[in-house]
Motif scaffolding. Structure first.
Motif, PDB file in Angstrom:
ATOM      1  N   ALA A  41       6.355  73.083   4.282  1.00  0.00           N
ATOM      2  CA  ALA A  41       6.015  72.832   5.677  1.00  0.00           C
ATOM      3  C   ALA A  41       7.009  73.449   6.642  1.00  0.00           C
ATOM      4  O   ALA A  41       6.657  73.795   7.783  1.00  0.00           O
ATOM      5  CB  ALA A  41       5.920  71.325   5.929  1.00  0.00           C
ATOM      6  N   ASP A  42       8.255  73.609   6.223  1.00  0.00           N
ATOM      7  CA  ASP A  42       9.271  74.184   7.107  1.00  0.00           C
ATOM      8  C   ASP A  42       8.962  75.630   7.487  1.00  0.00           C
ATOM      9  O   ASP A  42       9.557  76.163   8.426  1.00  0.00           O
ATOM     10  CB  ASP A  42      10.650  74.126   6.449  1.00  0.00           C
ATOM     11  N   ALA A  43       8.030  76.252   6.766  1.00  0.00           N
ATOM     12  CA  ALA A  43       7.690  77.642   7.069  1.00  0.00           C
ATOM     13  C   ALA A  43       6.982  77.770   8.405  1.00  0.00           C
ATOM     14  O   ALA A  43       6.971  78.842   9.008  1.00  0.00           O
ATOM     15  CB  ALA A  43       6.810  78.229   5.962  1.00  0.00           C
ATOM     16  N   LEU A  44       6.375  76.679   8.874  1.00  0.00           N
ATOM     17  CA  LEU A  44       5.623  76.742  10.123  1.00  0.00           C
ATOM     18  C   LEU A  44       6.560  76.629  11.321  1.00  0.00           C
ATOM     19  O   LEU A  44       6.504  75.685  12.099  1.00  0.00           O
ATOM     20  CB  LEU A  44       4.560  75.641  10.169  1.00  0.00           C
ATOM     21  N   SER A  45       7.420  77.586  11.481  1.00  0.00           N
ATOM     22  CA  SER A  45       8.263  77.683  12.665  1.00  0.00           C
ATOM     23  C   SER A  45       8.024  79.043  13.285  1.00  0.00           C
ATOM     24  O   SER A  45       7.794  80.032  12.585  1.00  0.00           O
ATOM     25  CB  SER A  45       9.746  77.523  12.313  1.00  0.00           C
ATOM     26  N   THR A  67       2.542  74.938  16.840  1.00  0.00           N
ATOM     27  CA  THR A  67       2.408  74.977  15.384  1.00  0.00           C
ATOM     28  C   THR A  67       1.239  74.126  14.892  1.00  0.00           C
ATOM     29  O   THR A  67       0.631  74.456  13.867  1.00  0.00           O
ATOM     30  CB  THR A  67       3.706  74.505  14.703  1.00  0.00           C
ATOM     31  N   ASP A  68       0.913  73.054  15.592  1.00  0.00           N
ATOM     32  CA  ASP A  68      -0.222  72.239  15.155  1.00  0.00           C
ATOM     33  C   ASP A  68      -1.523  73.016  15.331  1.00  0.00           C
ATOM     34  O   ASP A  68      -2.447  72.886  14.514  1.00  0.00           O
ATOM     35  CB  ASP A  68      -0.274  70.931  15.937  1.00  0.00           C
ATOM     36  N   ASP A  69      -1.614  73.798  16.380  1.00  0.00           N
ATOM     37  CA  ASP A  69      -2.777  74.655  16.587  1.00  0.00           C
ATOM     38  C   ASP A  69      -2.904  75.633  15.426  1.00  0.00           C
ATOM     39  O   ASP A  69      -3.999  75.880  14.911  1.00  0.00           O
ATOM     40  CB  ASP A  69      -2.616  75.395  17.918  1.00  0.00           C
ATOM     41  N   LEU A  70      -1.792  76.177  14.982  1.00  0.00           N
ATOM     42  CA  LEU A  70      -1.790  77.080  13.833  1.00  0.00           C
ATOM     43  C   LEU A  70      -2.179  76.343  12.564  1.00  0.00           C
ATOM     44  O   LEU A  70      -2.926  76.861  11.727  1.00  0.00           O
ATOM     45  CB  LEU A  70      -0.416  77.731  13.676  1.00  0.00           C
ATOM     46  N   MET A  71      -1.700  75.104  12.399  1.00  0.00           N
ATOM     47  CA  MET A  71      -2.037  74.333  11.205  1.00  0.00           C
ATOM     48  C   MET A  71      -3.535  74.085  11.123  1.00  0.00           C
ATOM     49  O   MET A  71      -4.134  74.152  10.044  1.00  0.00           O
ATOM     50  CB  MET A  71      -1.284  72.996  11.236  1.00  0.00           C
ATOM     51  N   LEU A  72      -4.166  73.819  12.262  1.00  0.00           N
ATOM     52  CA  LEU A  72      -5.614  73.624  12.280  1.00  0.00           C
ATOM     53  C   LEU A  72      -6.340  74.912  11.901  1.00  0.00           C
ATOM     54  O   LEU A  72      -7.365  74.875  11.208  1.00  0.00           O
ATOM     55  CB  LEU A  72      -6.062  73.145  13.661  1.00  0.00           C
ATOM     56  N   ALA A  73      -5.812  76.037  12.348  1.00  0.00           N
ATOM     57  CA  ALA A  73      -6.410  77.323  11.981  1.00  0.00           C
ATOM     58  C   ALA A  73      -6.275  77.575  10.490  1.00  0.00           C
ATOM     59  O   ALA A  73      -7.191  78.116   9.850  1.00  0.00           O
ATOM     60  CB  ALA A  73      -5.760  78.450  12.779  1.00  0.00           C
ATOM     61  N   ILE A  74      -5.151  77.183   9.912  1.00  0.00           N
ATOM     62  CA  ILE A  74      -4.951  77.325   8.468  1.00  0.00           C
ATOM     63  C   ILE A  74      -5.934  76.446   7.711  1.00  0.00           C
ATOM     64  O   ILE A  74      -6.571  76.882   6.741  1.00  0.00           O
ATOM     65  CB  ILE A  74      -3.500  76.972   8.101  1.00  0.00           C
TER      66      ILE A  74
END
Length: 233
Positions: A41-45, A67-74
């Motif tokens: 999870a630390d990679a999402l910076s 980053t949460d927006d990116l997590m949703l895209a992932i």
């Protein structure tokens, strides 16, 4: 990432990054997936992503607000990878079984990302497509609307839960996985029948079965129960 919003028309980067590539949502998501599998999870910076892309970290705000927006895209991309490979046949049980197994395989292909995204609701294109498709399969099979939603809910939650469970196991270091497998042989298979008769009687089956996922069996049980309810109605 912070709460900054760049209008969609201004998001596309026109100049290549330092590594000679043009940024896109697809490239950022693909890179983030790779980094998550390598570093967790630390990679999402924004800093680490920018470094991996050879881009100024601030340029990522053109595509994702935080980053949460990116997590949703992932999470949505993992759904998309399943939906893009699945083709219905018209047999609702076989189709849902195949879809469920593909969802599970997709989670194991990206175990760390699956654990992080399994409980998220994206509201994005691929998730919407999946919801529409599965409900269509169930309603087409003859399930009343309320029952179709109940079966859909159970089907999806089961697939996501097993994806997260087996993904977490797959993400463990190999020595830790092997140590847990050995517990069934070293501990359970040696328990005496006079104190643990049921474990002793089934020990060889426990050793063989508990080392692999039970998702296909659980999926079959769910679909069998759903089919029985449909026939009963």
């Amino acid at each position: 990432m912070s709460e900054r919003v760049v209008p969609p028309a201004a998001r596309r980067r026109r100049r290549p990054t330092k590594q000679g590539v043009v940024l896109s949502e697809e490239l950022i998501v693909e890179t983030a997936l790779r980094l998550i599998e390598e570093h967790g999870a630390d990679a999402l910076s924004v800093r680490r992503l920018g470094r991996a892309l050879g881009a100024d970290p601030s340029s990522l705000y053109r595509y994702f607000r935080h980053t949460d927006d990116l997590m949703l895209a992932i999470a949505d991309e993992l759904i998309g990878r399943t939906m893009r490979t699945w083709r219905p046949t018209g047999d609702w049980v076989a189709d849902l079984r195949d879809l469920g197994l593909r969802m599970h395989a997709g989670a194991l292909a990206h175990p760390r990302a699956a654990v992080l995204s399994s409980y998220r609701v994206t509201g994005r294109a691929y998730e919407i497509q999946a919801v529409e498709t599965i409900l269509g399969v169930l309603r087409g099979a003859g399930f009343p609307d309320a029952e179709a939603v109940r079966v859909y809910h159970a089907f999806v939650d089961q697939a996501l839960a097993f994806g997260a469970l087996d993904g977490a196991s797959a993400a463990m270091p190999r020595p830790a996985q092997e140590a847990e497998d050995d517990v069934w042989r070293a501990t359970y298979a040696r328990l005496p029948a006079d104190t643990h008769p049921h474990i002793a009687a089934t020990a060889r089956h426990l050793v063989a079965d508990m080392r692999r996922t039970s998702y296909p069996a659980a999926l079959d049980l769910l679909l069998s129960a759903a089919r029985a309810r449909l026939v009963a109605d």
